[in-house]
Design a protein around this motif. Structure first.
Motif, PDB file in Angstrom:
ATOM      1  N   ASN A  35      38.594  24.685  29.924  1.00 37.79           N
ATOM      2  CA  ASN A  35      39.190  25.908  29.504  1.00 37.79           C
ATOM      3  C   ASN A  35      38.802  26.976  30.349  1.00 37.79           C
ATOM      4  OD1 ASN A  35      40.100  28.079  27.605  1.00 37.79           O
ATOM      5  ND2 ASN A  35      38.185  28.355  27.089  1.00 37.79           N
ATOM      6  N   PRO A  36      39.797  28.020  30.909  1.00 38.98           N
ATOM      7  CA  PRO A  36      39.598  28.978  32.199  1.00 38.98           C
ATOM      8  C   PRO A  36      38.461  29.584  31.529  1.00 38.98           C
ATOM      9  CG  PRO A  36      42.061  28.744  31.779  1.00 38.98           C
ATOM     10  CD  PRO A  36      41.329  27.863  30.616  1.00 38.98           C
ATOM     11  N   PHE A  37      38.231  30.368  30.308  1.00 35.28           N
ATOM     12  CA  PHE A  37      37.078  31.161  30.066  1.00 35.28           C
ATOM     13  C   PHE A  37      35.828  30.268  30.046  1.00 35.28           C
ATOM     14  CE2 PHE A  37      40.432  33.157  27.701  1.00 35.28           C
ATOM     15  CZ  PHE A  37      40.594  34.479  28.316  1.00 35.28           C
ATOM     16  N   ILE A  40      34.648  30.387  33.629  1.00 34.42           N
ATOM     17  CA  ILE A  40      33.674  31.559  33.852  1.00 34.42           C
ATOM     18  C   ILE A  40      32.336  31.509  33.589  1.00 34.42           C
ATOM     19  CG2 ILE A  40      33.813  34.388  33.478  1.00 34.42           C
ATOM     20  CD1 ILE A  40      36.884  34.056  33.276  1.00 34.42           C
ATOM     21  N   ALA A  41      32.309  30.909  32.169  1.00 34.41           N
ATOM     22  CA  ALA A  41      30.668  30.805  31.616  1.00 34.41           C
ATOM     23  C   ALA A  41      30.009  29.804  32.450  1.00 34.41           C
ATOM     24  CB  ALA A  41      31.050  30.274  30.246  1.00 34.41           C
ATOM     25  N   VAL A  42      30.554  28.778  32.976  1.00 36.03           N
ATOM     26  CA  VAL A  42      29.758  28.085  33.858  1.00 36.03           C
ATOM     27  C   VAL A  42      29.529  28.802  35.285  1.00 36.03           C
ATOM     28  CG1 VAL A  42      29.757  25.886  35.450  1.00 36.03           C
ATOM     29  CG2 VAL A  42      30.819  26.006  33.208  1.00 36.03           C
ATOM     30  N   GLU A  43      30.488  29.723  35.997  1.00 33.45           N
ATOM     31  CA  GLU A  43      29.802  30.302  37.120  1.00 33.45           C
ATOM     32  C   GLU A  43      29.059  31.192  36.745  1.00 33.45           C
ATOM     33  OE1 GLU A  43      30.346  31.955  41.084  1.00 33.45           O
ATOM     34  OE2 GLU A  43      31.078  30.057  39.850  1.00 33.45           O
ATOM     35  N   GLU A  44      28.767  31.825  35.637  1.00 36.61           N
ATOM     36  CA  GLU A  44      27.851  32.984  35.557  1.00 36.61           C
ATOM     37  C   GLU A  44      26.387  32.588  35.406  1.00 36.61           C
ATOM     38  OE1 GLU A  44      26.841  36.925  35.187  1.00 36.61           O
ATOM     39  OE2 GLU A  44      28.848  36.088  35.780  1.00 36.61           O
ATOM     40  N   THR A  73      32.836  18.366  36.327  1.00 36.56           N
ATOM     41  CA  THR A  73      33.303  19.669  37.063  1.00 36.56           C
ATOM     42  C   THR A  73      32.281  20.670  37.286  1.00 36.56           C
ATOM     43  OG1 THR A  73      35.861  19.099  36.576  1.00 36.56           O
ATOM     44  CG2 THR A  73      35.178  21.645  36.933  1.00 36.56           C
ATOM     45  N   ALA A  74      31.508  20.858  35.955  1.00 33.98           N
ATOM     46  CA  ALA A  74      30.418  21.876  35.630  1.00 33.98           C
ATOM     47  C   ALA A  74      29.262  21.532  36.688  1.00 33.98           C
ATOM     48  CB  ALA A  74      30.135  22.085  34.347  1.00 33.98           C
ATOM     49  N   LEU A  75      29.163  20.312  36.706  1.00 32.83           N
ATOM     50  CA  LEU A  75      27.944  19.813  37.585  1.00 32.83           C
ATOM     51  C   LEU A  75      28.500  19.953  39.146  1.00 32.83           C
ATOM     52  CD1 LEU A  75      27.087  16.644  35.904  1.00 32.83           C
ATOM     53  CD2 LEU A  75      25.901  18.554  35.714  1.00 32.83           C
ATOM     54  N   PRO A 186      35.452  32.127  39.061  1.00 32.94           N
ATOM     55  CA  PRO A 186      34.855  31.065  39.277  1.00 32.94           C
ATOM     56  C   PRO A 186      35.104  30.224  40.737  1.00 32.94           C
ATOM     57  CG  PRO A 186      36.195  30.833  37.160  1.00 32.94           C
ATOM     58  CD  PRO A 186      36.560  32.230  37.971  1.00 32.94           C
ATOM     59  N   ARG A 187      34.001  29.584  41.240  1.00 32.66           N
ATOM     60  CA  ARG A 187      34.207  29.160  42.659  1.00 32.66           C
ATOM     61  C   ARG A 187      34.951  27.750  42.427  1.00 32.66           C
ATOM     62  NH1 ARG A 187      27.699  28.604  43.490  1.00 32.66           N
ATOM     63  NH2 ARG A 187      28.148  30.480  41.743  1.00 32.66           N
TER      64      ARG A 187
END
Length: 251
Positions: A35-37, A40-44, A73-75, A186-187
């Protein structure tokens, strides 16, 4: 906040098709994406670790086996390890914000997390409930719709997006935050980081291991596709437009 941070991720499904029995949408063989939001949470979370404000970022996702793609993806973005809470079959079909909140609250206690960051809402049902419910279950302060986050010891300053503009609050950790659109960009995961992510650990747990009951209080009666749009009508002049609007009772 010198501790562990959990990032919850919800995936969304593209190319929606309703099941023939109208019980839900078809998910078989469909690729799942974060989910796009939640991106953003992972990036932060990763940015907070890069600033040495937290020690570890743990990415969490609930769902079937495909959920591990989202965790990877998060990792690759920089999370340290992942937790896959396996939910399949009927439980997956009825999985909602309350059930996910119970899982997140149980994991927060088990992992001794000091901060939980989630996307503010999913983009399929737009529920915007999981972060608030998680905070309520844990009895933690919450900073929702965050467009700016800064940590100073055990205090978190959050700039929130509200209907009237921006609101600034300060809360103490442990706390729950939900990410809004303008929090960051997000990167992209680089190829070396994607390769490194394959070696990072993903723990598999079941809701029962956490003492969580996934029984849903909601019953879906019927899922239908939206009605097809009817063809429009061309008009040559403003007078024709006004006449058509009068005929259809629009004015």
């Amino acid at each position: 906040c010198d501790g562990r941070l959990l990032v919850a991720m919800i995936f969304f499904i593209l190319l929606i098709r309703v099941k023939p029995d109208n019980s839900g949408v078809v998910t078989d063989g469909v690729k799942h994406s974060m989910n796009p939001f939640c991106e953003i949470a992972v990036e932060e979370a990763v940015k907070l670790k890069e600033k040495k404000l937290i020690k570890e970022v743990v990415a969490v996702s609930c769902g079937p086996q495909q959920s591990q793609e989202t965790i990877r993806t998060a990792l690759a973005m920089g999370a340290d390890r992942g937790i896959h809470v396996e939910v399949a079959g009927k439980d997956y079909e009825t999985l909602g914000p309350l059930q996910v909140s119970k899982i997140m609250a149980a994991l927060a206690k088990k992992e001794d997390a000091q901060l939980i960051i989630l996307g503010k809402q999913a983009i399929d049902d737009d529920c915007n409930q999981t972060g608030q419910m998680t905070a309520a279950l844990l009895d933690w302060p919450q900073g929702t719709f965050a467009s700016e986050v800064s940590l100073d010891g055990d205090k978190v300053k959050v700039v929130r997006e509200i209907d009237g503009g921006l609101e600034t609050i300060k809360i103490s950790t442990p706390a729950v935050l939900t990410a809004d659109l303008r929090l960051n960009t997000p990167r992209y995961a680089t190829l070396p980081n994607i390769m490194k992510a394959k070696k990072k650990k993903i723990a598999n747990v079941k809701p029962a291991d956490l003492g969580v009951d996934l029984t849903s209080r909601l019953e879906v009666l019927k899922v239908e596709e939206p009605p097809q749009r009817q063809a429009g009508v061309k008009v040559e002049t403003v007078e024709d437009l006004v006449g058509k609007l009068k005929e259809t009772g629009r004015i």
